[in-house]
Every structure is written in structure tokens, then in C-alpha cells.
Design an enzyme around this catalytic site. Structure first.
Site, PDB file in Angstrom:
ATOM      1  N   ASP A  31     -13.852  11.740  16.431  1.00 55.14           N
ATOM      2  CA  ASP A  31     -13.121  11.155  17.562  1.00 55.14           C
ATOM      3  C   ASP A  31     -11.800  10.566  17.034  1.00 55.14           C
ATOM      4  O   ASP A  31     -11.818   9.690  16.153  1.00 55.14           O
ATOM      5  CB  ASP A  31     -13.991  10.047  18.181  1.00 55.14           C
ATOM      6  CG  ASP A  31     -13.312   9.357  19.362  1.00 55.14           C
ATOM      7  OD1 ASP A  31     -12.132   9.660  19.638  1.00 55.14           O
ATOM      8  OD2 ASP A  31     -13.970   8.506  19.981  1.00 55.14           O
ATOM      9  N   GLU A  83      -0.240   3.450 -10.277  1.00 50.41           N
ATOM     10  CA  GLU A  83      -1.553   3.833 -10.785  1.00 50.41           C
ATOM     11  C   GLU A  83      -1.698   5.346 -10.757  1.00 50.41           C
ATOM     12  O   GLU A  83      -2.772   5.885 -10.992  1.00 50.41           O
ATOM     13  CB  GLU A  83      -2.674   3.166  -9.978  1.00 50.41           C
ATOM     14  CG  GLU A  83      -2.628   3.451  -8.491  1.00 50.41           C
ATOM     15  CD  GLU A  83      -3.795   2.823  -7.749  1.00 50.41           C
ATOM     16  OE1 GLU A  83      -4.938   3.206  -8.035  1.00 50.41           O
ATOM     17  OE2 GLU A  83      -3.553   1.946  -6.897  1.00 50.41           O
ATOM     18  N   CYS A 115      -3.702  -1.216  -7.159  1.00 53.97           N
ATOM     19  CA  CYS A 115      -2.578  -1.523  -6.249  1.00 53.97           C
ATOM     20  C   CYS A 115      -1.862  -2.823  -6.612  1.00 53.97           C
ATOM     21  O   CYS A 115      -0.837  -3.157  -6.005  1.00 53.97           O
ATOM     22  CB  CYS A 115      -3.072  -1.608  -4.811  1.00 53.97           C
ATOM     23  SG  CYS A 115      -3.754  -0.062  -4.220  1.00 53.97           S
ATOM     24  N   HIS A 249      -1.981  -6.551   1.507  1.00 54.75           N
ATOM     25  CA  HIS A 249      -2.076  -5.187   0.990  1.00 54.75           C
ATOM     26  C   HIS A 249      -2.774  -4.365   2.081  1.00 54.75           C
ATOM     27  O   HIS A 249      -3.808  -4.786   2.604  1.00 54.75           O
ATOM     28  CB  HIS A 249      -2.899  -5.188  -0.312  1.00 54.75           C
ATOM     29  CG  HIS A 249      -3.327  -3.818  -0.718  1.00 54.75           C
ATOM     30  ND1 HIS A 249      -2.417  -2.820  -0.979  1.00 54.75           N
ATOM     31  CD2 HIS A 249      -4.557  -3.261  -0.875  1.00 54.75           C
ATOM     32  CE1 HIS A 249      -3.067  -1.715  -1.295  1.00 54.75           C
ATOM     33  NE2 HIS A 249      -4.366  -1.958  -1.231  1.00 54.75           N
ATOM     34  N   SER A 341      -7.784  -2.881  -6.784  1.00 50.08           N
ATOM     35  CA  SER A 341      -9.203  -2.666  -7.044  1.00 50.08           C
ATOM     36  C   SER A 341      -9.518  -2.839  -8.516  1.00 50.08           C
ATOM     37  O   SER A 341      -8.644  -2.724  -9.374  1.00 50.08           O
ATOM     38  CB  SER A 341      -9.602  -1.259  -6.600  1.00 50.08           C
ATOM     39  OG  SER A 341      -9.742  -1.237  -5.211  1.00 50.08           O
TER      40      SER A 341
HETATM   41  P1  HMG Z   1     -16.038   5.301   7.168  1.00 56.42           P
HETATM   42  O1  HMG Z   1     -17.295   4.794   6.562  1.00 56.42           O
HETATM   43  O2  HMG Z   1     -15.967   6.755   7.471  1.00 56.42           O
HETATM   44  O3  HMG Z   1     -15.671   4.527   8.485  1.00 56.42           O
HETATM   45  O4  HMG Z   1     -14.816   5.003   6.208  1.00 56.42           O
HETATM   46  P2  HMG Z   1     -16.540   3.470   9.326  1.00 56.42           P
HETATM   47  O5  HMG Z   1     -17.742   4.113   9.853  1.00 56.42           O
HETATM   48  O6  HMG Z   1     -16.670   2.190   8.538  1.00 56.42           O
HETATM   49  O7  HMG Z   1     -15.527   3.242  10.527  1.00 56.42           O
HETATM   50  C1  HMG Z   1     -14.268   2.658  10.305  1.00 56.42           C
HETATM   51  C2  HMG Z   1     -13.930   1.815  11.522  1.00 56.42           C
HETATM   52  O8  HMG Z   1     -13.744   2.676  12.655  1.00 56.42           O
HETATM   53  C3  HMG Z   1     -15.042   0.852  11.924  1.00 56.42           C
HETATM   54  O9  HMG Z   1     -14.410  -0.329  12.391  1.00 56.42           O
HETATM   55  C4  HMG Z   1     -15.722   1.553  13.087  1.00 56.42           C
HETATM   56  O10 HMG Z   1     -16.392   0.687  13.993  1.00 56.42           O
HETATM   57  C5  HMG Z   1     -14.533   2.212  13.741  1.00 56.42           C
HETATM   58  P3  HMG Z   1     -14.903  -1.788  11.846  1.00 56.42           P
HETATM   59  O11 HMG Z   1     -16.322  -1.895  12.258  1.00 56.42           O
HETATM   60  O12 HMG Z   1     -14.759  -1.726  10.330  1.00 56.42           O
HETATM   61  O13 HMG Z   1     -13.985  -2.750  12.460  1.00 56.42           O
HETATM   62  N1  HMG Z   1     -14.850   3.380  14.575  1.00 56.42           N
HETATM   63  C6  HMG Z   1     -14.267   3.629  15.770  1.00 56.42           C
HETATM   64  N2  HMG Z   1     -13.351   2.946  16.474  1.00 56.42           N
HETATM   65  C7  HMG Z   1     -12.939   3.474  17.669  1.00 56.42           C
HETATM   66  N3  HMG Z   1     -13.444   4.636  18.172  1.00 56.42           N
HETATM   67  C8  HMG Z   1     -14.356   5.339  17.488  1.00 56.42           C
HETATM   68  C9  HMG Z   1     -14.810   4.846  16.225  1.00 56.42           C
HETATM   69  N4  HMG Z   1     -15.711   5.282  15.296  1.00 56.42           N
HETATM   70  C10 HMG Z   1     -15.713   4.380  14.285  1.00 56.42           C
HETATM   71  N5  HMG Z   1     -14.829   6.484  17.988  1.00 56.42           N
HETATM   72  C11 HMG Z   1     -13.587   3.485   4.791  1.00 56.42           C
HETATM   73  C12 HMG Z   1     -14.025   3.810   6.208  1.00 56.42           C
HETATM   74  C13 HMG Z   1     -12.499   2.403   4.850  1.00 56.42           C
HETATM   75  C14 HMG Z   1     -14.783   2.985   3.980  1.00 56.42           C
HETATM   76  C15 HMG Z   1     -13.000   4.770   4.131  1.00 56.42           C
HETATM   77  O14 HMG Z   1     -11.865   5.228   4.833  1.00 56.42           O
HETATM   78  C16 HMG Z   1     -12.625   4.584   2.659  1.00 56.42           C
HETATM   79  O15 HMG Z   1     -13.460   4.682   1.777  1.00 56.42           O
HETATM   80  N6  HMG Z   1     -11.309   4.330   2.374  1.00 56.42           N
HETATM   81  C17 HMG Z   1     -10.818   4.138   0.991  1.00 56.42           C
HETATM   82  C18 HMG Z   1     -11.182   2.781   0.439  1.00 56.42           C
HETATM   83  C19 HMG Z   1     -10.361   1.663   1.009  1.00 56.42           C
HETATM   84  O16 HMG Z   1      -9.322   1.866   1.602  1.00 56.42           O
HETATM   85  N7  HMG Z   1     -10.811   0.414   0.767  1.00 56.42           N
HETATM   86  C20 HMG Z   1     -10.095  -0.758   1.233  1.00 56.42           C
HETATM   87  C21 HMG Z   1     -10.315  -1.993   0.362  1.00 56.42           C
HETATM   88  S1  HMG Z   1     -10.021  -1.657  -1.373  1.00 56.42           S
HETATM   89  C22 HMG Z   1      -8.274  -1.592  -1.500  1.00 56.42           C
HETATM   90  O17 HMG Z   1      -7.578  -1.943  -0.593  1.00 56.42           O
HETATM   91  C23 HMG Z   1      -7.704  -1.052  -2.773  1.00 56.42           C
HETATM   92  C24 HMG Z   1      -7.100   0.332  -2.656  1.00 56.42           C
HETATM   93  O18 HMG Z   1      -5.853   0.281  -1.991  1.00 56.42           O
HETATM   94  C25 HMG Z   1      -6.943   0.967  -4.049  1.00 56.42           C
HETATM   95  C26 HMG Z   1      -6.185   0.204  -5.128  1.00 56.42           C
HETATM   96  O19 HMG Z   1      -6.274  -1.009  -5.284  1.00 56.42           O
HETATM   97  O20 HMG Z   1      -5.565   0.913  -5.937  1.00 56.42           O
HETATM   98  C27 HMG Z   1      -7.976   1.286  -1.868  1.00 56.42           C
END
Ligand code: HMG
Length: 414
Positions: A31, A83, A115, A249, A341
Site C-alpha cells: 500500500d 560511511e 551517520c 537525523h 548506528s
Molecule cells: P517495516 O518493518 O517494513 O515497516 O520497515 P513497519 O511494519 O514497521 O511499518 C512502518 C510504519 O508504516 C509503521 O508506522 C506502520 O504502522 C506504518 P509506526 O507504527 O512505526 O508509526 N504503516 C502504514 N501506514 C499507513 N498506511 C499503511 C501502513 N502500513 C504500515 N498501509 C523499517 C520499517 C524502518 C524497520 C525499515 O524501513 C528499515 O529497516 N529501515 C532501515 C533502518 C532505519 O532506517 N533505522 C532507523 C534508525 S537507525 C538510524 O537512523 C541510522 C541509519 O541512518 C544508519 C547510520 O547511522 O549510518 C539507518
């Protein structure tokens, strides 16, 4: 008067091409609202052949030097936070020095800690100036990265690419940093990492969100203690509400919303001395949402259209905020949260300069975004599936740089 140090100017370089996140959602059978509302994104930058982190870094720095008419002999330090560098040993900073033909008298190096590398670079340069060692010279900090998780992964809609270059000096027309007033928080965790030899990051997505939120609490509390001691904020009320805006960030825009709710929870729980009960939670939810719209949302415009640029993400938020609101923020204090991270984080603050409106206009952010080309998912997948280190296929844009290939292990750029 104590010397001011901080960010004098900022420029941004992004890949020439991008995808629409609704197109990606449809191609993945998801979606579209999950990506646009659930994660908060609209578009995602796609780095094409030739657009590596060194080329993007040089493109951003070239615009900075050109638009601010920086005399190269005044640059004493050039530090790159990245990185996703291009060599295990040679610094991206050296490649940028070569591409821009910068003088040999500079100190050049890269900073790496996921980051957070951009903030480490900013600290290195601003403390060098504040110490007096800079002796009337300026420094350039560049944050440059290409975020890759791979096709069909949960992280896929949170990729992105881009570079942010900052002129750091004793004339901080954009943001004067509150040097010495910051809170740091670090832990040894496996939330996100990229083992040697891999192009895609390994990530424990939901755990990474929890690590990030723990880091918000830890570093914010450290900043708050020092800010109170230095009278930057007053006791009473919610300290976080005394900051005109708060930048985070932004791995994806919804993360900033979660972070802001966490920060307010710190203030509320520390004030009452106990965790919020159900009634307090119910009262807080709409207040946190309103506070997010006022204090945070104005900084998310660029992130929503570019994606995660890793080291540059926080500074993309700064550029975005100033582009939108610099005039009304002159003289006001804003908070900044940097997260890398692994993990390390820092909450710090600064005061927006009186000339910020004029300075941010020279970054031409609207032009940078409007020159991009939207591509479909088939073309995006073709690019992602190419072997690493593909030389540029498209002509180098005026004023920019592209990787041209490797001869006898030597990378060349034009
Ligand atoms: P996921 O598990 O596929 O998604 O991946 P989800 O099931 O958690 O859903 C995400 C959100 O969408 C949720 O909202 C759902 O409810 C919503 P929340 O509950 O969190 O508020 N949702 C919907 N909303 C509207 N309509 C719908 C619908 N369906 C679901 N139909 C995840 C999400 C972020 C885990 C994934 O994208 C990921 O692994 N990303 C990479 C890791 C990341 O960005 N981590 C962030 C923190 S770490 C960081 O910032 C460091 C980093 O930048 C690296 C560095 O430091 O170098 C990553």
C-alpha cells in the site's frame, strides 16, 4: 566577547535521478500509504554510474566555494564525513582536494562512525577554529553518502544519496554553535552495520529504531543539564519547548516524529519523576503531534524528497529548515540531534544568524531538486543491479563531477 564559531554557508548535491515512492510501493505490492504516511517519504534519490560519494562530495563543495567566493588559500581544513567511501585507505577528502585543485597546505581527512561521521567532522573543524589553531582560516566539512539496503528489503524505501557541504568559520552567518554545550550518548550495538566487502548495509530495523530512541534520551539529557547550567534555557516549563526548532537525523521522516515524542517524554517524566501514566499519555499524544508540526516538520522537506543521506541527513534538515523559515528564526536557538548506528549520538544547539535568509538563497536548493529526472522502477532496478564502480555513462553536468573509471587501481574523476 567570546569568539563565535559555526556554519557560515551550506550547499547540497543530489543524484541526477530519483524514483517516486508510490511507484516503488506499487512495484513491491505494498500500500503506497505505508511509504508515504507510515515512513513519511515522497521520493528517493538514485545514484547512477559515476555518482559515487567522492563525486557527490566534490560537486557540493564546488558549489560552496563558487557561491561564497571562498579564497582556496584560506581553507585550512577539509574534512569529509562518510560511511560509503571509495577506498579502504585513501580519504574521500583527498579525492575532493584533487578534483577542486585545492592547495596543499590544508589538513585533509575523513571521519567515519555511520551517520555520525558528519557531526564528528563538524566538531573537529569548529573546535580547531575555536582553539585559535585555525588562525583566521576557514574549514570545509562535507557529508557524502549513498544509502543502500538492497531490492525487496524492508530498508529499501529508506535508501537515498547525496552530499552536504558546509563552510565552517568564525563568521557563522547560518548557525553559531553553542560550543561546549552538548550531550553525547554511545553504546556497542548491532543495529545497523556494513561488514567489509558488502555494498548493502545489514540492519536490524526495529531494534535500530529503539537504539536511536535510547540515544535521543541519553544525549538530550546531557545537553539539557549543560544548557541549564549555562543559562541557555530556563528551568520551568518544558525545556525542549524553549528551542525554536529541533532537527533530527532523518533515516526516514517518521523517525523524526518518534524522536520528538521521545524527547518530550524525557522532559515530562523527569519533571514529574515518574513514567507517564495512561491519563498523562492520552493528554500528551495530541500535544506531541502539534509540537512536531511546529518544531520539527518545517525541516523535513528535503529529506522527504531525497531519502536517507546518512552523514548529511541532519544537515539536509538544517538546509531545509533555513530555506523555509530563516527570516523568522534569526537570533533564535535551535536544537540538533545527530545519530550514527553502532552507535553514537550527540544533541547540540546553535543560534540562527541574522543573514541566514540571504546565505541559504545562494544554495539554490529549488534548482538543485528541480533539475532532477524521475525514473521508473525498471530503470532503478537496472542501476542497482549494476556491478560496483561503474564509470559515468551520462555527461558530467556543468560545475559537477563524475567518476570516470579506474586505471592501475587509480580512480579518475572529471
Ligand atoms: P517495516 O518493518 O517494513 O515497516 O520497515 P513497519 O511494519 O514497521 O511499518 C512502518 C510504519 O508504516 C509503521 O508506522 C506502520 O504502522 C506504518 P509506526 O507504527 O512505526 O508509526 N504503516 C502504514 N501506514 C499507513 N498506511 C499503511 C501502513 N502500513 C504500515 N498501509 C523499517 C520499517 C524502518 C524497520 C525499515 O524501513 C528499515 O529497516 N529501515 C532501515 C533502518 C532505519 O532506517 N533505522 C532507523 C534508525 S537507525 C538510524 O537512523 C541510522 C541509519 O541512518 C544508519 C547510520 O547511522 O549510518 C539507518
Amino acid at each position: 566577547m567570546k569568539q563565535q564559531v559555526g556554519i557560515e554557508a551550506i550547499t547540497v548535491a543530489v543524484p541526477r535521478r530519483y524514483i517516486d515512492l508510490e511507484d516503488l510501493a506499487r512495484a513491491r505490492g505494498v500500500d503506497p500509504a505505508k511509504f508515504t504516511q507510515g515512513l513519511g517519504g515522497l521520493e528517493m534519490a538514485v545514484a547512477e554510474p559515476g555518482e559515487d560519494s567522492a563525486a557527490l562530495a566534490a560537486s557540493a563543495a564546488a558549489q560552496l566555494i563558487r557561491s561564497r567566493k571562498v579564497d582556496p588559500v584560506r581553507i585550512g581544513m577539509l574534512v569529509v564525513g562518510t560511511e560509503t567511501g571509495v577506498d579502504h585507505s585513501k580519504a574521500v577528502a583527498s579525492y575532493v582536494q584533487g578534483m577542486l585543485k585545492l592547495p596543499p597546505t590544508m589538513r585533509t581527512f575523513d571521519c567515519q562512525h555511520a551517520c555520525y561521521g558528519g557531526t564528528a567532522a563538524l566538531n573537529a573543524v569548529s573546535e580547531w577554529i575555536a582553539s585559535g589553531a585555525g588562525a583566521d582560516r576557514v574549514g570545509i566539512v562535507i557529508c557524502s553518502d549513498i544509502a543502500r539496503y538492497g531490492l525487496n528489503t524492508a530498508g529499501e524505501p529508506t535508501q537515498g544519496a547525496g552530499a552536504v557541504a558546509m563552510l565552517v568559520s568564525a563568521n557563522p552567518e547560518l548557525l553559531a554553535l553553542d560550543l561546549g554545550v552538548s550531550g553525547t550518548f554511545s553504546m556497542d550495538v548491532h543495529d545497523f552495520w556494513r561488514p567489509l566487502g558488502r555494498r548493502e548495509a545489514v540492519v536490524d530495523g526495529h531494534y535500530s529504531i529503539q537504539c536511536y530512541l535510547d540515544a535521543v534520551s541519553g544525549s538530550y539529557r546531557g545537553w539539557r543539564t549543560r544548557a541549564l547550567a549555562r543559562d541557555l534555557i530556563r528551568a520551568g516549563g518544558l525545556p525542549s519547548e524553549q528551542l525554536a526548532r529541533i532537527l533530527y537525523h532523518v533515516p526516514f521522516c517518521k523517525m523524526a516524529k518518534k524522536a520528538h515524542a521521545q524527547l518530550r517524554r524525557c522532559d515530562l517524566e523527569d519533571r514529574s519523576g515518574k513514567p507517564l501514566d495512561q491519563t498523562a499519555e492520552a493528554e500528551e499524544t495530541p500535544r506531541a503531534a502539534a509540537s512536531f508540526e511546529a518544531q520539527v516538520a518545517p525541516s523535513l522537506g528535503l529529506s522527504a524528497r531525497v531519502g536517507n543521506v546518512y552523514t548529511g541527513s541532519l544537515y539536509l534538515s538544517l538546509a531545509s529548515l533555513l530555506q523555509r523559515e530563516a527570516a523568522g528564526l534569526a537570533g533564535k536557538r535551535i536544537g540538533l540531534f545527530s545519530y550514527g548506528s553502532g552507535c553514537v549520538s550527540e544533541f547540540f544547539s546553535g543560534v540562527v544568524g541574522a543573514r541566514a535568509t540571504q546565505v541559504i538563497a545562494s544554495a539554490e536548493l529549488d534548482r538543485v531538486l528541480s533539475e532532477r529526472e524521475r525514473i521508473g522502477i525498471a530503470e532503478y532496478e537496472r542501476i542497482i543491479n549494476l556491478p560496483p564502480d561503474q564509470p559515468a555513462a551520462a555527461p558530467t553536468p556543468p560545475g559537477g563531477f563524475r567518476y570516470q573509471g579506474t586505471k592501475e587501481f587509480r580512480r579518475t574523476y572529471a
